[in-house]
Design a protein around this motif. Structure first.
Motif, PDB file in Angstrom:
ATOM      1  N   UNK A 283      46.672  38.271  34.647  1.00 33.63           N
ATOM      2  CA  UNK A 283      47.532  38.106  35.824  1.00 33.63           C
ATOM      3  C   UNK A 283      46.909  37.183  36.868  1.00 33.63           C
TER       4      UNK A 283
ATOM      5  N   UNK B  57      43.120  40.628  49.674  1.00 31.87           N
ATOM      6  CA  UNK B  57      43.194  39.208  49.352  1.00 31.87           C
ATOM      7  C   UNK B  57      41.868  38.478  49.584  1.00 31.87           C
ATOM      8  N   UNK B  58      41.124  38.892  50.579  1.00 32.96           N
ATOM      9  CA  UNK B  58      39.990  38.066  50.986  1.00 32.96           C
ATOM     10  C   UNK B  58      38.618  38.720  50.834  1.00 32.96           C
ATOM     11  N   UNK B  59      38.551  39.904  50.275  1.00 35.16           N
ATOM     12  CA  UNK B  59      37.209  40.447  50.070  1.00 35.16           C
ATOM     13  C   UNK B  59      36.962  40.638  48.575  1.00 35.16           C
ATOM     14  N   UNK B  60      35.678  40.662  48.232  1.00 35.47           N
ATOM     15  CA  UNK B  60      35.328  40.872  46.831  1.00 35.47           C
ATOM     16  C   UNK B  60      35.868  42.197  46.340  1.00 35.47           C
TER      17      UNK B  60
ATOM     18  N   UNK C 277      36.810  43.035  32.985  1.00 28.58           N
ATOM     19  CA  UNK C 277      36.079  43.132  34.247  1.00 28.58           C
ATOM     20  C   UNK C 277      34.644  43.610  33.995  1.00 28.58           C
TER      21      UNK C 277
ATOM     22  N   UNK D 164      30.760  41.657  34.208  1.00 32.47           N
ATOM     23  CA  UNK D 164      29.658  42.193  34.994  1.00 32.47           C
ATOM     24  C   UNK D 164      30.056  42.830  36.310  1.00 32.47           C
ATOM     25  N   UNK D 165      31.321  43.241  36.465  1.00 32.94           N
ATOM     26  CA  UNK D 165      31.730  43.868  37.716  1.00 32.94           C
ATOM     27  C   UNK D 165      31.325  45.347  37.722  1.00 32.94           C
TER      28      UNK D 165
ATOM     29  N   UNK E 239      39.343  30.762  49.340  1.00 31.45           N
ATOM     30  CA  UNK E 239      40.227  30.346  48.246  1.00 31.45           C
ATOM     31  C   UNK E 239      40.234  28.849  48.054  1.00 31.45           C
TER      32      UNK E 239
ATOM     33  N   UNK F  16      34.478  36.513  53.680  1.00 30.15           N
ATOM     34  CA  UNK F  16      35.800  36.526  53.060  1.00 30.15           C
ATOM     35  C   UNK F  16      35.889  35.459  51.981  1.00 30.15           C
ATOM     36  N   UNK F  17      36.660  35.772  50.941  1.00 29.66           N
ATOM     37  CA  UNK F  17      36.809  34.836  49.829  1.00 29.66           C
ATOM     38  C   UNK F  17      37.412  33.525  50.332  1.00 29.66           C
TER      39      UNK F  17
ATOM     40  N   UNK G 191      41.950  44.178  41.852  1.00 31.66           N
ATOM     41  CA  UNK G 191      42.923  43.497  40.994  1.00 31.66           C
ATOM     42  C   UNK G 191      42.363  43.301  39.584  1.00 31.66           C
ATOM     43  N   UNK G 192      41.110  42.886  39.514  1.00 32.54           N
ATOM     44  CA  UNK G 192      40.504  42.571  38.215  1.00 32.54           C
ATOM     45  C   UNK G 192      40.482  43.792  37.303  1.00 32.54           C
TER      46      UNK G 192
ATOM     47  N   UNK H  67      26.145  41.840  31.913  1.00 30.35           N
ATOM     48  CA  UNK H  67      25.941  41.197  33.212  1.00 30.35           C
ATOM     49  C   UNK H  67      24.535  40.620  33.313  1.00 30.35           C
TER      50      UNK H  67
ATOM     51  N   UNK I  23      44.185  42.058  54.207  1.00 29.27           N
ATOM     52  CA  UNK I  23      43.016  41.172  54.234  1.00 29.27           C
ATOM     53  C   UNK I  23      41.994  41.620  53.180  1.00 29.27           C
TER      54      UNK I  23
ATOM     55  N   UNK J 119      43.823  44.617  35.963  1.00 26.49           N
ATOM     56  CA  UNK J 119      44.278  43.603  35.015  1.00 26.49           C
ATOM     57  C   UNK J 119      43.717  43.896  33.632  1.00 26.49           C
TER      58      UNK J 119
ATOM     59  N   UNK K 217      41.358  37.970  32.699  1.00 24.84           N
ATOM     60  CA  UNK K 217      42.356  38.672  33.503  1.00 24.84           C
ATOM     61  C   UNK K 217      43.634  37.854  33.434  1.00 24.84           C
TER      62      UNK K 217
ATOM     63  N   UNK L 268      39.394  41.787  45.364  1.00 22.65           N
ATOM     64  CA  UNK L 268      39.575  41.011  44.128  1.00 22.65           C
ATOM     65  C   UNK L 268      39.167  41.847  42.926  1.00 22.65           C
ATOM     66  N   UNK L 269      38.144  42.661  43.081  1.00 21.78           N
ATOM     67  CA  UNK L 269      37.703  43.504  41.975  1.00 21.78           C
ATOM     68  C   UNK L 269      38.754  44.553  41.651  1.00 21.78           C
TER      69      UNK L 269
ATOM     70  N   UNK M 167      46.960  45.684  38.511  1.00 27.83           N
ATOM     71  CA  UNK M 167      46.656  44.257  38.456  1.00 27.83           C
ATOM     72  C   UNK M 167      47.600  43.346  39.203  1.00 27.83           C
ATOM     73  N   UNK M 168      48.756  43.843  39.590  1.00 27.48           N
ATOM     74  CA  UNK M 168      49.688  42.978  40.303  1.00 27.48           C
ATOM     75  C   UNK M 168      50.409  43.753  41.394  1.00 27.48           C
TER      76      UNK M 168
END
Lengths: 316, 522
Positions: free
Chosen positions: B96, A179-182, A197, A201-202, B117, B114-115, A188-189, B77, A176, A192, B94, A185-186, A259-260
Motif C-alpha cells: 500500500x 503522517x510525519x513521525x516514524x 516490516x 528491521x522495524x 517527504x 518529522x519525516x 502503517x508498515x 536488521x 501529524x 501493510x 509494503x 509510518x511504522x 495499512x490504509x
C-alpha cells in the motif's frame, strides 16, 4: 491519474456523504444549521471520537481493540474515586489506569502472540467486571475538590466546549503523528505486511504495544471527560462503544485489514455517524429501534462501496 | 587467490535442526564485484546457508568474516546494518506504500523530528536514476508488476549500503524483457564492487551472469569453481552427485522416449479446441489431443498458454470457439463441468492454486476424489487410506507418513501429491501447467517419467512448459502459441528447439509444415 481519483474518492467518500447529510439537514430542518445544534453534535461525539482515534491506530496495524468501552468505564470510575485528591490526580490516574490495561493488551498480543480479538475481548469482559466490582455496581460521585474536572466536562474556551477542543487537538496531533513521525509510518508498515516490516528491521512488537497503550490512554481520556460531564463515575458507562468506534473508523475509510486509512478519515466517519443520528432525532418520528436498523444498513452500504472502489484501484 | 582478501568468508558452517543436519561444515567465499551462483537440489542447504548469512537463522558452529572482521548476525536488521541484504523469491514489500517509503522505511530523512517527504522522494528519485530504473518514487508499490517490485527491493538493499546482496530465484516470475533489466542492474552493482549471491534453477541465467559457482549437495559443500569452462552436463553431475557416464543421453527423463510414436491420426481426438478465444490474451487457439499423446503447448510468457488451459478447464469463460471432448461439445462453465467430463488440471502456481498447506498429504491427495470415497455424506477412512497408500507408492512420494503436512514437503513431492490428486479421479485428459517448474532435477526426472507412463497407458496429456528441452523430448507434438493464437504444430522431424523458437518469434502455419528446423532466429 484514474487510480489517484479513485483513491481520493475512497478517502473522501465519507466526506461526500457528510456534506450531503449536512445539506439535507440544512434544507429539511430549521434547527439543524444552528451553532447550538452543531456544537451539540460535536460535544456528544467528542468522547466517542477520542476512542475512535485510538482505535484508528490499532486498526491501522491490522489489529482490533474491543476493550475500549470497558476502559472508558474503568477510567471514569478511577477518576471519580480519586477526585477528592484533586482534578489533576483524577485526570492523570484515570488515563494512566486505562493506558496500563491497554499496554497489557499490547504485551499479550505482541509477546505472548494471542490474537487481538481474543485478548481485547477478554480485557473487555474483565475490565468491565473490575469496574462493577470496585463500585458494587453503584455510580461514584465526583468529590467537591474536583472543580477542574467540571470545567473539563462543561467549560468552554471562547465558545468552544472543552471536550470539542480536546477532540480537535487530539486529531491534529494524531494526524501529524501518523503522517510525519516514524512511529506513524511504522504503524502503517506493520498493518501493510508485518512480515515485511520485521524483515526490514522495524521494532514491530514495540509499535504494536504502543498502539494498544495509546488506544487505552485515549479511552481513558474519554472516560474522565464522561465522568466530568455526568458528575459521577459509572461502571456501566460506554457499553458498546467499541462497536461504535469500529464503525466510525470503517465508515471513514480505514481498512480493517490495516495499512490504509488515517486520523482525518476517522474524524469524518465519527462526524458522519453523529450527524445522521442527529438527523434521526430532529425527524423525531423514527423509533430508536429503526434507527439501529438504518445505521446498520448504512454501515454495510459504505463498506460495500469502499470494497468496490478498492478492487477497481487494485486492478488499475 | 591473488585478488586480495575476500569480502565475505563463511567457514565450517554447520546447522542442525533436531537430529537432521541441514548444513555440514560448508564454506562460502565471496570476492568484491563477483556474481556467485549458489546451486543445489532441494534439500542441498542453499536456503539454510542464505538464512544464516542474512541473520534469519543462527549457526551452530563455524565463522563468518566480513572484510576480515568476524561478525555474527542475530536478526535480519543486524545483517542489513552490516551491509548484507537478501531479496527473496516472495517479495517482502509494503504494497500500500510508495516506492520511496519502501526504500527508506526505518531510515526516513527527517527534519525537526518529522519525516521529510520532499527529501525522501528526491533521494529516491536520485537513487532510481542512479540504478537506471525508470520509476516514479511516489508510485504505490502494489500497482507495480512483479519485476518492478523486485527492483524496488533491490534498490532498498542498495540504499542500505549493501555490500553483499542475495538474490533468491529473482527471475522466477519475470518475463524475458524484465530479466534483461535485472541483468543490467546486476552488472551495475557488480561494477560498484557489490558481491552478489545468485540462486536460480535456470542454467541459462547462471551462465549468462555468474562468475563462480558453489555447488551444495545434502548439506555439504561439493565444489566452488569458476563457471567458465564448466560444461552444463558436468554441473548437473556435481549437483546430482553422479558421474558423467552414468547420465542418460539428454537432460530430461523424457529423452529415452524420444521416439514417441505419434498417436495414429486416424483415431478421433479426445480433446479438440476450435478457434477458442476469450479474455484479453486468448484469441484463436485450435488444437487436438488424442489418447496416448503428450501434446506440448509452447509459447512465450503472455502468449496464452495458461489461458488456453484455463478455458478448456472451465476456470475462465471462453467467449468464442468450441471445445469438445470425444466429439461432444463441452464448453465447461466451471471446473466442476470439466472434472465430470474427465479432465484434470495441475496448475502452475503450486502454492496459491494447488496445495492446501496446513492439510495432510492424505487430505490434499484425496481432495478431488472425495465424492468417490463418500457414502451417505461420510468419507470412508478405509478406502481413503487404500487410495493414498496406492498413489504414494506408485508415485514415490517421500514423506514421514501420509499424515505429514504438505507444506513440509519439498516442491517435487508436493507436485507429485497434486498429480496424484487428479490421477485418483481417473481422468481421460490431464492438463499440466509447468509441471516441473521450481523442482529439483531428481524429482523432475521422476515426474517426467511418470507423465510418460500415463500417456503410454492411454491417457491424453496437454503439457505446458517453458523449457524447450522438456517439450521437444517429451511431446508427441508441440503446438506453439503466439499472442493468443496457435501458430504452428510441430511433430516428428520438424520438432526441434529451433523450430519452436522460430514459431514463437515469427509465427508459422499448421497448414504449411515446411518450416526449416534450422531457420536462423532473429
Amino acid at each position: 491519474m484514474g487510480a489517484r481519483a479513485v483513491s481520493l474518492l475512497q478517502r473522501s467518500g465519507a466526506l461526500v456523504a457528510l456534506v450531503a447529510a449536512i445539506v439535507v439537514g440544512a434544507m429539511r430542518y430549521y434547527d439543524f444549521l444552528t451553532a447550538e445544534n452543531l456544537l451539540n453534535v460535536l460535544r456528544q461525539n467528542s468522547m466517542l471520537g477520542l476512542v475512535a482515534l485510538g482505535m484508528t491506530f490499532v486498526i491501522l496495524t491490522g489489529g482490533i481493540d474491543l476493550s475500549v468501552g470497558s476502559l472508558v468505564a474503568v477510567a471514569g470510575v478511577v477518576a471519580a474515586r480519586l477526585s477528592p485528591a484533586g482534578s489533576l490526580v483524577a485526570l492523570v490516574c484515570g488515563i494512566a489506569a486505562a493506558a496500563l490495561l491497554g499496554l497489557v493488551n499490547g504485551v499479550l498480543i505482541s509477546k505472548v502472540r494471542i490474537q487481538p480479538f481474543i485478548v481485547t475481548l477478554a480485557m473487555m469482559i474483565a475490565a468491565r467486571g473490575a469496574a462493577l466490582a470496585a463500585t458494587s455496581e453503584q455510580s461514584v460521585s465526583l468529590g467537591a475538590a474536583a472543580s477542574g474536572l467540571a470545567w473539563l466536562g462543561r467549560g468552554d474556551v471562547g465558545g468552544l466546549p472543552v471536550p470539542v477542543l480536546l477532540l480537535l487537538l487530539a486529531y491534529l496531533v494524531g494526524w501529524v503523528a501518523l503522517r510525519y513521525t516514524r512511529f506513524g509510518r511504522y504503524v502503517f508498515a506493520i498493518g501493510d505486511s508485518e512480515e515485511a516490516a520485521r524483515l526490514m528491521g522495524l521494532p514491530a512488537d514495540r509499535i504494536v504495544m504502543a498502539t494498544y497503550a495509546l488506544s487505552g490512554a485515549l479511552a481513558g481520556l474519554a472516560g474522565v471527560i464522561l465522568t466530568a460531564r455526568l458528575g459521577a463515575g459509572q461502571p456501566v458507562a460506554a457499553t458498546g462503544w467499541e462497536l461504535d468506534a469500529i464503525a466510525a473508523v470503517v465508515v471513514g475509510g480505514t481498512l480493517l485489514s490495516g495499512g490504509q486509512g488515517g486520523a482525518g478519515s476517522t474524524l469524518i466517519g465519527v462526524l458522519l455517524l453523529g450527524v445522521i443520528f442527529n438527523l434521526f432525532n430532529l425527524e423525531g418520528t423514527i423509533t430508536p429501534w429503526w434507527q439501529w436498523v438504518m445505521r446498520g444498513a448504512f454501515l454495510l452500504v459504505v463498506v460495500v462501496v469502499q470494497g468496490r472502489l478498492q478492487r477497481r484501484e487494485a486492478h488499475g | 587467490m591473488t585478488a586480495g582478501a575476500p569480502l565475505l568468508r563463511m567457514e565450517g558452517i554447520t546447522k542442525r535442526f533436531g537430529s537432521a543436519t541441514a548444513l555440514d561444515a560448508v564454506d562460502l567465499v565471496l570476492q568484491r564485484g563477483e556474481v556467485h551462483a549458489l546451486v543445489g537440489e532441494n534439500g542441498a542447504g542453499k536456503s539454510t546457508l542464505v538464512k544464516i548469512l542474512t541473520g534469519a537463522y543462527r549457526r551452530d558452529t563455524g565463522t563468518v568474516e566480513l572484510e576480515g572482521q568476524p561478525v555474527s548476525f542475530d536478526t535480519p536488521a543486524e545483517a542489513q546494518a552490516a551491509g548484507v541484504c537478501a531479496v527473496h523469491q516472495e517479495i517482502h514489500l509494503l504494497t500500500h506504500r510508495t516506492v520511496a517509503e519502501n526504500i527508506y522505511l526505518g531510515r526516513e530523512p527527517r527534519r525537526w523530528g518529522f519525516v521529510d517527504w520532499r527529501r525522501m522522494n528526491a533521494d529516491a528519485a536520485a537513487l532510481l536514476l542512479d540504478l537506471g530504473l525508470d520509476m516514479q518514487p511516489d508510485a504505490v508499490v502494489g500497482s507495480l508488476n512483479t519485476a518492478r517490485q523486485q527492483m524496488v527491493a533491490i534498490a532498498r538493499g542498495v540504499s542500505l549500503g549493501a555490500r553483499v546482496l542475495v538474490l533468491d530465484e529473482p527471475t522466477s516470475s519475470l518475463s524475458p524483457r524484465e530479466v534483461s533489466i535485472l541483468y543490467a542492474l546486476v552488472a551495475r552493482l557488480k561494477a560498484q564492487g557489490t558481491a552478489i549471491v545468485y540462486i536460480s534453477h535456470r542454467f541459462d541465467e547462471l551462465y549468462a551472469i555468474c562468475d563462480r559457482v558453489t555447488v551444495l549437495r545434502d548439506g555439504r559443500l561439493v565444489e566452488t569453481r569458476p563457471l567458465a569452462g564448466l560444461e552444463r552436463l558436468d554441473l548437473v553431475c556435481l549437483m546430482l552427485g553422479k558421474r558423467r557416464d552414468e547420465l542418460r543421453h539428454g537432460t530430461t527423463a523424457f529423452a529415452e522416449h524420444q521416439a514417441r510414436t505419434a498417436g495414429e491420426p486416424t483415431t478421433a481426438p479426445l480433446l479438440e479446441t476450435e478457434h477458442v478465444g476469450g479474455g484479453s490474451r486468448l484469441r484463436d487457439v485450435s488444437l487436438q489431443v488424442r489418447r496416448g499423446e503428450i501434446v506440448g503447448l509452447a509459447g512465450l510468457l503472455g502468449s496464452g498458454r495458461t489461458e488456453t488451459a484455463r478455458a478448456v478447464f472451465g476456470a475462465d469463460p471462453c467467449a468464442r470457439g468450441k471445445v469438445s471432448i470425444q466429439g461432444k461439445r463441452l464448453d465447461a462453465r466451471s471446473p466442476d463441468d470439466a472434472i465430470r467430463a474427465g479432465i484434470g488440471f495441475v496448475s502452475e502456481d503450486r502454492k496459491a492454486e494447488g496445495i492446501i498447506p496446513e492439510l495432510s498429504i492424505r487430505e490434499n491427495l484425496t481432495l478431488a476424489a472425495l465424492p468417490l470415497l463418500t457414502r451417505y455424506g461420510v468419507v470412508s477412512r478405509r478406502r481413503q487410506r487404500e487410495m493414498v497408500d496406492r498413489f504414494m507408492e506408485r508415485l514415490g512420494i517421500k514423506a514421514s507418513s501420509a499424515d505429514q503436512r504438505i507444506r513440509e514437503l519439498s516442491g517435487g513431492n508436493q507436485q507429485k501429491v497434486l498429480l496424484a490428486r487428479w490421477l485418483c479421479t481417473s481422468p481421460r485428459l490431464l492438463i499440466l501447467d509447468e509441471p516441473t517448474r521450481g523442482i529439483d532435477i531428481g524429482a523432475k526426472g521422476e515426474i517426467q517419467g511418470l507423465v510418460n507412463e500415463l500417456a503410454t497407458d492411454g491417457m491424453a496429456v496437454l503439457m505446458i512448459s517453458s523449457e524447450l528441452e522438456e517439450l521437444v523430448e517429451g511431446s508427441t507434438r508441440v503446438v506453439v502459441l503466439r499472442d493468443g493464437e496457435s501458430v504452428a504444430e510441430l511433430s516428428g522431424d520438424q520438432l526441434s528447439q529451433q523450430a519452436i523458437i522460430h514459431a514463437m518469434a515469427e509465427g508459422g502455419s499448421t497448414s504449411s509444415p515446411g518450416i526449416a528446423p534450422d531457420h536462423p532466429v532473429h
